[in-house]
Motif scaffolding. Structure first.
Motif, PDB file in Angstrom:
ATOM      1  N   PHE A  28       0.735  -1.149  -0.119  1.00 15.88           N
ATOM      2  CA  PHE A  28      -0.055  -0.155  -0.144  1.00 15.88           C
ATOM      3  C   PHE A  28       0.869   1.215   0.041  1.00 15.88           C
ATOM      4  O   PHE A  28       0.745   2.295  -0.727  1.00 15.88           O
ATOM      5  N   THR A  29       1.974   1.267   0.874  1.00 13.45           N
ATOM      6  CA  THR A  29       2.776   2.536   0.741  1.00 13.45           C
ATOM      7  C   THR A  29       3.569   2.695  -0.118  1.00 13.45           C
ATOM      8  O   THR A  29       3.718   3.740  -0.897  1.00 13.45           O
ATOM      9  N   GLY A  30       3.970   1.669  -0.912  1.00 18.56           N
ATOM     10  CA  GLY A  30       4.839   1.516  -2.240  1.00 18.56           C
ATOM     11  C   GLY A  30       3.972   2.115  -3.100  1.00 18.56           C
ATOM     12  O   GLY A  30       4.530   2.857  -4.208  1.00 18.56           O
ATOM     13  N   LEU A  36       2.062   9.163  -6.077  1.00 11.79           N
ATOM     14  CA  LEU A  36       2.626  10.350  -5.697  1.00 11.79           C
ATOM     15  C   LEU A  36       3.623  11.230  -6.719  1.00 11.79           C
ATOM     16  O   LEU A  36       3.188  12.256  -7.210  1.00 11.79           O
ATOM     17  N   ALA A  37       4.644  10.095  -6.927  1.00 11.66           N
ATOM     18  CA  ALA A  37       5.386  10.563  -8.088  1.00 11.66           C
ATOM     19  C   ALA A  37       4.805  10.995  -9.445  1.00 11.66           C
ATOM     20  O   ALA A  37       5.067  11.845  -9.871  1.00 11.66           O
ATOM     21  N   VAL A  38       3.965  10.029  -9.846  1.00  9.94           N
ATOM     22  CA  VAL A  38       3.158  10.195 -11.066  1.00  9.94           C
ATOM     23  C   VAL A  38       2.402  11.522 -11.038  1.00  9.94           C
ATOM     24  O   VAL A  38       2.505  12.065 -11.990  1.00  9.94           O
ATOM     25  N   SER A  91      11.985   2.841  -8.122  1.00  6.03           N
ATOM     26  CA  SER A  91      11.679   3.893  -7.206  1.00  6.03           C
ATOM     27  C   SER A  91      11.654   3.287  -5.905  1.00  6.03           C
ATOM     28  O   SER A  91      11.572   2.033  -5.616  1.00  6.03           O
ATOM     29  N   PRO A  92      11.787   4.121  -4.710  1.00  4.06           N
ATOM     30  CA  PRO A  92      11.544   3.522  -3.603  1.00  4.06           C
ATOM     31  C   PRO A  92       9.899   3.120  -3.402  1.00  4.06           C
ATOM     32  O   PRO A  92       9.930   2.070  -2.555  1.00  4.06           O
ATOM     33  N   ILE A  97       6.687  -2.119  -2.644  1.00  2.00           N
ATOM     34  CA  ILE A  97       5.730  -3.097  -3.022  1.00  2.00           C
ATOM     35  C   ILE A  97       6.757  -4.410  -3.186  1.00  2.00           C
ATOM     36  O   ILE A  97       6.005  -5.306  -2.882  1.00  2.00           O
ATOM     37  N   ALA A  98       7.907  -4.423  -3.657  1.00  2.00           N
ATOM     38  CA  ALA A  98       8.588  -6.006  -3.884  1.00  2.00           C
ATOM     39  C   ALA A  98       8.729  -6.371  -2.322  1.00  2.00           C
ATOM     40  O   ALA A  98       8.554  -7.582  -2.122  1.00  2.00           O
TER      41      ALA A  98
END
Length: 115
Positions: A28-30, A36-38, A91-92, A97-98
């Motif tokens: 969820f955080t990823g 947000l980046a997009v 990306s972070p 996510i991984a």
């Protein structure tokens, strides 16, 4: 952009529905970090130096022209794709996510034999 936003929305809904599972909070955080980046940049910026360190210099011209309409060449720190790995730039959010996808099955409590 709409398709990408809808994808992040679906990931967020799925993660929220499975929030009781350990590790899903990372997914969820990823997804939120990538979204947000997009939304801040109008696409996912890819750091040119990270491309070189990952051995992907051949994609510089393609990304400089926004080749896929989503990724583009630009300074990407802290939210964009700036973490080089061999053959990849992440990306972070991708790493979170991984990590979540790795931890979720590993942290599941053992089930008793159902026989």
């Amino acid at each position: 952009m709409f398709t990408q936003g809808a994808t992040y929305g679906l990931v967020a809904v799925a993660a929220w529905a499975n929030r009781h599972l350990p590790g899903i909070s990372f997914v969820f955080t990823g997804a939120l970090l990538n979204a947000l980046a997009v939304f801040l940049h109008g696409g996912m910026p890819v750091d040119p130096d990270a491309l070189n360190r990952a051995g992907l210099e051949r994609y510089r011209d393609y990304l400089a022209q926004k080749g896929d309409g989503f990724h583009y060449l630009a300074p990407a720190f802290p939210l964009g794709d700036w973490i080089p790995l061999p053959g990849r730039v992440l990306s972070p959010g991708d790493l979170a996510i991984a990590l979540g996808l790795l931890l979720t099955p590993l942290l599941q409590p053992k089930r008793e034999n159902l026989r």
